[in-house]
Design an enzyme around this catalytic site. Structure first.
Site, PDB file in Angstrom:
ATOM      1  N   PHE A  66      83.822  23.075  15.352  1.00 24.82           N
ATOM      2  CA  PHE A  66      83.293  23.621  16.406  1.00 24.82           C
ATOM      3  C   PHE A  66      84.566  24.444  16.965  1.00 24.82           C
ATOM      4  O   PHE A  66      84.598  25.480  17.882  1.00 24.82           O
ATOM      5  CB  PHE A  66      83.100  22.386  17.599  1.00 24.82           C
ATOM      6  N   CYS A  89      83.121  22.539   7.460  1.00 22.10           N
ATOM      7  CA  CYS A  89      82.343  21.693   6.788  1.00 22.10           C
ATOM      8  C   CYS A  89      81.603  20.669   7.750  1.00 22.10           C
ATOM      9  O   CYS A  89      82.466  19.998   8.263  1.00 22.10           O
ATOM     10  CB  CYS A  89      82.781  21.143   5.450  1.00 22.10           C
ATOM     11  N   VAL A  90      80.281  20.627   7.839  1.00 21.34           N
ATOM     12  CA  VAL A  90      79.697  19.840   8.795  1.00 21.34           C
ATOM     13  C   VAL A  90      78.637  19.108   7.739  1.00 21.34           C
ATOM     14  O   VAL A  90      77.766  19.686   7.200  1.00 21.34           O
ATOM     15  CB  VAL A  90      78.995  20.421   9.715  1.00 21.34           C
ATOM     16  N   ILE A  91      78.618  17.630   7.723  1.00 20.76           N
ATOM     17  CA  ILE A  91      77.775  17.104   6.849  1.00 20.76           C
ATOM     18  C   ILE A  91      76.754  16.035   7.611  1.00 20.76           C
ATOM     19  O   ILE A  91      77.165  15.429   8.770  1.00 20.76           O
ATOM     20  CB  ILE A  91      78.610  16.128   5.920  1.00 20.76           C
ATOM     21  N   HIS A  97      74.412  15.009  16.494  1.00 15.29           N
ATOM     22  CA  HIS A  97      75.394  15.676  16.510  1.00 15.29           C
ATOM     23  C   HIS A  97      75.734  17.024  15.542  1.00 15.29           C
ATOM     24  O   HIS A  97      76.120  17.978  15.735  1.00 15.29           O
ATOM     25  CB  HIS A  97      76.643  14.864  16.373  1.00 15.29           C
TER      26      HIS A  97
END
Length: 190
Positions: A66, A89-91, A97
């Site tokens: 973010f 990297c967003v998992i 969220h």
């Protein structure tokens, strides 16, 4: 998945514009550090491979994906770069969220591209699990960081050429190369 039949690290060096005089910023999220370091290494190596001197590559770290938006904004405002690559990297987890972060980062980077004259390249993996991220940060699908660096070079070149008032032949050549065509100026005598 879109990358299953593509190696993200492959590119034809003959189709890449000369990048030795460009200056690049890379903003890297510290969250999911193993993945983001792999992406950074892919981007850095591709820039070096395309003759960008290491001193012309600026790296800033931010805490999470973010924060990439703010980091990129400040880099654009202060570092005199030709393009910025944001790496994150967003998992997917068990809460919403993931959705909020992915949407916010995507829209924020889009906004920077609309509001400024310097391209910001989106290199944020949004995967369902850690294995998908590993596969795209130097694993079996190559490295999204490499792909982002090549995009940054091409976009910096487009920005440079557009500022010189050269018309572009669209679309790009089938090879992926950018073709610039000189248009002679016709002066009429009175």
């Amino acid at each position: 998945m879109a990358t299953e039949n593509k190696n993200l690290s492959e590119y034809d060096k003959n189709t890449i514009p000369n990048a030795k005089d460009f200056r690049f910023g890379i903003v890297v999220s510290e969250w999911n550090e193993t993945i983001t370091e792999g992406l950074y290494n892919g981007a850095f190596d591709a820039l070096i491979d395309n003759e960008v001197p290491a001193r012309q590559i600026i790296r800033w770290n931010v805490p999470g994906s973010f924060e990439l938006i703010y980091g990129a904004k400040k880099m654009l405002q202060t570092q005199n770069v030709d393009a910025v690559i944001v790496i994150g990297c967003v998992i997917q987890g068990q809460t919403k969220h993931f959705d909020f972060v992915c949407e916010g980062v995507t829209q924020g980077i889009k906004d920077l591209n609309v509001q400024t004259d310097i391209p910001v390249i989106f290199c944020v993996l949004t995967d369902n699990n850690i294995q998908q991220s590993i596969d795209r940060s130097g694993g079996i699908h190559g490295n999204k960081g490499t792909e982002a660096a090549i995009a940054a070079i091409k976009m910096a070149y487009i920005r440079q050429q557009a500022s010189m008032s050269h018309p572009f032949n669209q679309p790009l050549l089938s090879s992926g190369a950018i073709q610039i065509e000189e248009t002679p100026i016709k002066i009429e005598k009175e």
